[in-house]
Design a protein around this motif. Structure first.
Motif, PDB file in Angstrom:
ATOM      1  N   SER A 189     -11.220 -18.076   1.952  1.00 30.38           N
ATOM      2  CA  SER A 189      -9.850 -17.931   2.439  1.00 30.38           C
ATOM      3  C   SER A 189      -9.465 -16.465   2.253  1.00 30.38           C
ATOM      4  O   SER A 189      -9.183 -16.015   1.142  1.00 30.38           O
ATOM      5  N   LEU A 190      -9.474 -15.715   3.329  1.00 34.50           N
ATOM      6  CA  LEU A 190      -9.248 -14.274   3.294  1.00 34.50           C
ATOM      7  C   LEU A 190      -7.777 -13.961   3.526  1.00 34.50           C
ATOM      8  O   LEU A 190      -7.166 -14.434   4.486  1.00 34.50           O
ATOM      9  N   ASN A 191      -7.213 -13.152   2.611  1.00 36.57           N
ATOM     10  CA  ASN A 191      -5.817 -12.742   2.718  1.00 36.57           C
ATOM     11  C   ASN A 191      -5.775 -11.219   2.727  1.00 36.57           C
ATOM     12  O   ASN A 191      -5.995 -10.572   1.700  1.00 36.57           O
ATOM     13  N   VAL A 192      -5.510 -10.637   3.882  1.00 33.79           N
ATOM     14  CA  VAL A 192      -5.420  -9.184   4.034  1.00 33.79           C
ATOM     15  C   VAL A 192      -3.941  -8.804   4.045  1.00 33.79           C
ATOM     16  O   VAL A 192      -3.191  -9.262   4.907  1.00 33.79           O
ATOM     17  N   PHE A 193      -3.531  -8.003   3.077  1.00 29.24           N
ATOM     18  CA  PHE A 193      -2.112  -7.650   2.957  1.00 29.24           C
ATOM     19  C   PHE A 193      -1.898  -6.165   3.240  1.00 29.24           C
ATOM     20  O   PHE A 193      -2.804  -5.340   3.085  1.00 29.24           O
ATOM     21  N   GLN A 194      -0.688  -5.889   3.663  1.00 30.97           N
ATOM     22  CA  GLN A 194      -0.276  -4.504   3.859  1.00 30.97           C
ATOM     23  C   GLN A 194       0.360  -3.980   2.565  1.00 30.97           C
ATOM     24  O   GLN A 194       1.157  -4.679   1.935  1.00 30.97           O
ATOM     25  N   GLU A 195       0.001  -2.782   2.188  1.00 25.71           N
ATOM     26  CA  GLU A 195       0.589  -2.149   1.009  1.00 25.71           C
ATOM     27  C   GLU A 195       1.454  -0.985   1.483  1.00 25.71           C
ATOM     28  O   GLU A 195       0.950  -0.009   2.049  1.00 25.71           O
ATOM     29  N   LEU A 196       2.765  -1.108   1.265  1.00 21.62           N
ATOM     30  CA  LEU A 196       3.716  -0.115   1.744  1.00 21.62           C
ATOM     31  C   LEU A 196       4.356   0.591   0.555  1.00 21.62           C
ATOM     32  O   LEU A 196       4.825  -0.056  -0.390  1.00 21.62           O
ATOM     33  N   LEU A 197       4.369   1.924   0.581  1.00 26.71           N
ATOM     34  CA  LEU A 197       4.992   2.740  -0.454  1.00 26.71           C
ATOM     35  C   LEU A 197       6.179   3.469   0.159  1.00 26.71           C
ATOM     36  O   LEU A 197       6.042   4.145   1.187  1.00 26.71           O
ATOM     37  N   ARG A 198       7.352   3.340  -0.464  1.00 25.44           N
ATOM     38  CA  ARG A 198       8.563   3.965   0.043  1.00 25.44           C
ATOM     39  C   ARG A 198       9.366   4.564  -1.105  1.00 25.44           C
ATOM     40  O   ARG A 198       9.184   4.203  -2.269  1.00 25.44           O
ATOM     41  N   TRP A 199      10.254   5.503  -0.745  1.00 21.94           N
ATOM     42  CA  TRP A 199      11.206   6.073  -1.694  1.00 21.94           C
ATOM     43  C   TRP A 199      12.539   5.348  -1.571  1.00 21.94           C
ATOM     44  O   TRP A 199      12.825   4.725  -0.547  1.00 21.94           O
ATOM     45  N   SER A 243       6.304  -1.372  -2.503  1.00 20.40           N
ATOM     46  CA  SER A 243       6.585  -0.633  -3.744  1.00 20.40           C
ATOM     47  C   SER A 243       7.578   0.475  -3.426  1.00 20.40           C
ATOM     48  O   SER A 243       7.277   1.363  -2.616  1.00 20.40           O
ATOM     49  N   VAL A 244       8.751   0.403  -4.051  1.00 17.58           N
ATOM     50  CA  VAL A 244       9.809   1.401  -3.844  1.00 17.58           C
ATOM     51  C   VAL A 244       9.937   2.228  -5.113  1.00 17.58           C
ATOM     52  O   VAL A 244      10.151   1.677  -6.204  1.00 17.58           O
ATOM     53  N   HIS A 245       9.802   3.533  -4.990  1.00 17.86           N
ATOM     54  CA  HIS A 245       9.861   4.442  -6.137  1.00 17.86           C
ATOM     55  C   HIS A 245      11.141   5.285  -6.066  1.00 17.86           C
ATOM     56  O   HIS A 245      11.641   5.594  -4.977  1.00 17.86           O
ATOM     57  N   LYS A 246      11.641   5.669  -7.236  1.00 21.76           N
ATOM     58  CA  LYS A 246      12.835   6.515  -7.285  1.00 21.76           C
ATOM     59  C   LYS A 246      12.443   7.977  -7.484  1.00 21.76           C
ATOM     60  O   LYS A 246      11.431   8.285  -8.127  1.00 21.76           O
ATOM     61  N   ARG A 247      13.237   8.860  -6.924  1.00 18.55           N
ATOM     62  CA  ARG A 247      13.024  10.293  -7.109  1.00 18.55           C
ATOM     63  C   ARG A 247      13.691  10.725  -8.418  1.00 18.55           C
ATOM     64  O   ARG A 247      14.820  10.326  -8.695  1.00 18.55           O
ATOM     65  N   THR A 248      13.000  11.545  -9.171  1.00 13.97           N
ATOM     66  CA  THR A 248      13.520  11.978 -10.475  1.00 13.97           C
ATOM     67  C   THR A 248      13.420  13.494 -10.605  1.00 13.97           C
ATOM     68  O   THR A 248      12.569  14.136  -9.966  1.00 13.97           O
ATOM     69  N   GLN A 249      14.303  14.041 -11.452  1.00 10.93           N
ATOM     70  CA  GLN A 249      14.294  15.464 -11.790  1.00 10.93           C
ATOM     71  C   GLN A 249      14.556  15.630 -13.283  1.00 10.93           C
ATOM     72  O   GLN A 249      15.171  14.764 -13.913  1.00 10.93           O
ATOM     73  N   GLN A 250      14.091  16.762 -13.834  1.00  2.00           N
ATOM     74  CA  GLN A 250      14.348  17.126 -15.226  1.00  2.00           C
ATOM     75  C   GLN A 250      15.041  18.484 -15.243  1.00  2.00           C
ATOM     76  O   GLN A 250      14.570  19.422 -14.619  1.00  2.00           O
TER      77      GLN A 250
END
Length: 470
Positions: free
Chosen positions: A124-134, A212-219
Motif C-alpha cells: 500500500s503505497l502512500n506518496v505525500f507532498q511535503e510543503l515548507l512555508r513561512w 510545515s510552517v516556520h516563523k521568521r526570527t531576528q536577534q
C-alpha cells in the motif's frame, strides 16, 4: 460494486487469499524499492508482473518478457527477475502523488480452473507532498477538498470568501478554473497550521500533504539609553493595506506598543513613549524604532498584522539590552561589579580562594611535621634519662639489701672528691664493698682529694668513738 469486487478478487487472484498489505510512505520525488521472493512457487520461465489493483483487476504497470528485466513505458518503474536467487525486484523512481495506491507483484499461472495472478507481495503505497512555508505566506493546492483530522475545511460545494478571523476554515477558500479544476487557497499561514492534510474526493483520499510552517526570527542587542531599529518584510500584494503593529510577548498574549494606524492600540495594548512604526508599502518593509532603552526592555517582540482585535505574527524579534558602562569603565569592570551586586563569584575571587586554601594546607603540613620532630626528640631524651637512672640506682651496684644515695650533679660540679654511702645492713668485717664510678668521674681528679676511707662500726664500737674521715 464493492461486493462484486470482493467476490471476484479471490477468483482472479488466487494468491491474494489471506494476504495483507504493507504500508510504504514516500515523499514526492522519492524512490520505492522492494523485493518479492517466489522460491518454488513459480518457475523461472513464468512472467512476473507489477500491478496496480483497480476494482479487483490488475492494472499492469510493468512485466518481464524474454529478458530478465524490463522498464515501464514512462521509464520510472523497472522490474528485475533474479533467477538465481528466485527473487523479483521492483523499483519506482521520481514518485508522484498520483502514484499512491495498492500494488502487488505476482506471476501468472494456468494451473487453476480459472487462470490468474499469483500474488507474491502486496504494497500500500502512500506518496505525500511535503510543503515548507513561512508565516503569512499563501498556500495554493489543487484539491477538491482540504481535510485534516477527519474534518474537511473546504469542500467542492463551499464558496466562502476571505475572512479576517484566525480560523483556518475562514482563511481557506476554493476556486474553479475554466476546466473545473478546483484549487484550495489558504492565506495568512501560522505555525499552528503545520500538520498532515489530505485532498479527498468524496470519501476517498487522493493526496496526502505534510505542511510545515516556520516563523521568521531576528536577534537584536543594544545598550542602556540607546536605540534599536528593526525591519520586517511582508508580501505587498497581500498585506500592503493592512495595519502593522509592534507588540511585546507576555505569556499567551502580545501587548501592543504602537501601530501604523491612526487608532490607538487594541484593548490588550499600552502605548510606550519612544516607539515609532513606519510602513513602506512600496517596498513591503515595516521599520520599528525603540529609543531610550532600559534593561527591563529585554524580551520577545512581534512585528504583526492587526486586524480588529486579532494579531497575526509577521516576524519574532528577541531583544537584549545591556547596562551602560560607568565612565572610564571596561566590560571587565562592569562584569566584576555585577558579580558583586548579584553575589556571584568571579574568576579572580575563585583564584584568591584557591591560593588561600593552598597556603592554609601548607601551614598545616609544616606544623604537623614540626610537632612530629619535637615529639620524636622528646621520646629520645626520655629514653636516655631512664638509662641514666638505671645506672645510678644502688640496686644495680650495691649488694642486695643495701641502698645508696648519690650526691647531686651540683655537688659534682663543685669538685667533691668523696661519695657518702649509708649502709643500712650489718656487713661483716670481711664483706666486700663496691662503688660504681662513671668514666667521666674517674677521669678527672678533684684537687685536694687523694683518697677516701670508708669505715664501718661494729656493734660493740657504736658506744665508743666514731669513725674518722680524712
Amino acid at each position: 460494486m464493492e461486493l462484486r469486487a470482493l467476490i471476484l478478487l479471490p477468483l482472479c487472484f488466487p494468491g491474494l487469499q489471506g494476504q495483507t498489505s504493507e504500508v510504504q510512505r514516500r515523499r514526492e520525488g522519492g524512490t520505492l524499492y522492494i523485493q518479492c521472493p517466489y522460491a518454488q512457487r513459480a518457475t523461472t520461465q513464468e512472467r512476473k508482473f507489477w500491478c496496480l489493483s483497480k476494482d479487483g483487476a490488475c492494472q499492469e504497470r510493468v512485466r518481464t518478457y524474454n529478458e530478465w528485466w524490463q522498464k515501464s513505458t514512462d521509464g520510472r518503474t523497472q522490474i528485475r527477475d533474479d533467477t538465481t536467487n528466485r527473487t523479483v525486484s521492483i523499483t519506482m523512481t521520481d514518485l508522484k502523488a498520483e502514484d499512491s495506491g495498492t500494488y502487488f507483484c505476482a506471476y501468472y499461472t494456468y494451473q487453476y480452473v480459472t487462470p490468474g495472478y499469483i500474488q507474491l507481495r502486496i504494497i500500500s503505497l502512500n506518496v505525500f507532498q511535503e510543503l515548507l512555508r513561512w508565516e503569512l505566506d499563501t498556500l495554493w493546492v489543487q484539491c477538491p477538498a482540504w481535510c485534516r483530522r477527519g474534518q474537511c475545511t473546504v469542500e467542492r460545494k463551499t464558496s466562502s470568501s476571505r475572512s479576517t478571523t484566525k480560523s483556518l476554515q475562514d482563511r481557506a477558500t476554493i476556486h474553479y478554473d475554466g476546466q473545473g479544476t478546483p484549487t484550495v487557497t489558504v492565506r495568512q499561514l501560522q505555525t499552528r497550521d503545520s500538520g498532515v492534510y489530505w485532498c479527498a474526493l468524496g470519501s476517498e483520499r487522493t493526496t496526502e500533504i505534510v505542511l510545515s510552517v516556520h516563523k521568521r526570527t531576528q536577534q537584536r542587542t543594544a545598550e542602556e539609553s540607546g536605540t534599536v531599529s528593526v525591519q520586517c518584510h511582508y508580501r505587498i500584494a497581500d498585506y500592503a493595506s493592512a495595519t502593522k503593529a509592534w507588540c511585546r510577548k507576555e505569556g499567551e498574549t502580545c501587548r501592543v506598543l504602537a501601530t501604523t494606524g491612526s487608532e490607538p492600540p487594541a484593548a490588550n495594548g499600552t502605548a510606550r513613549a519612544g516607539v515609532t512604526v513606519r510602513d513602506d508599502s512600496q517596498q513591503g518593509i515595516v521599520t520599528v524604532t525603540m529609543a531610550q532603552l532600559q534593561p527591563q526592555d529585554s524580551g520577545v517582540y512581534w512585528c504583526a498584522l492587526q486586524e480588529r482585535a486579532a494579531l497575526s505574527r509577521m516576524e519574532e524579534i528577541t531583544l537584549s539590552v545591556s547596562r551602560a558602562l560607568p565612565p572610564g569603565g571596561s566590560p571587565d569592570t562592569e562584569r566584576k561589579s555585577q558579580d558583586i551586586l548579584l553575589g556571584e563569584p568571579s574568576s579572580s575571587t575563585f583564584i584568591i580562594v584557591t591560593v588561600v586554601l593552598f597556603i592554609l594546607l601548607l601551614l598545616a603540613l609544616i606544623t604537623s611535621t614540626a610537632l612530629g620532630v619535637r615529639y620524636y626528640k622528646l621520646l629520645a631524651r626520655t629514653g636516655n634519662r631512664e638509662a641514666e637512672d638505671t645506672r645510678d640506682r644502688p640496686g644495680g651496684t650495691a649488694q642486695p639489701g643495701s641502698s645508696g644515695r648519690r650526691k647531686s650533679s651540683q655537688d659534682d660540679s663543685q669538685g667533691s672528691g668523696y661519695i657518702n654511702l649509708d649502709v643500712q645492713s650489718q656487713p661483716g668485717p670481711e664483706d666486700p664493698l663496691y662503688c660504681n664510678v662513671e668514666p667521666s668521674q674517674a677521669a678527672r681528679s678533684p684537687p685536694g682529694v687523694e683518697y677516701a676511707l670508708i669505715a664501718f662500726s661494729r656493734p660493740q664500737e657504736q658506744q665508743g668513738t666514731s669513725p674518722t674521715q680524712t
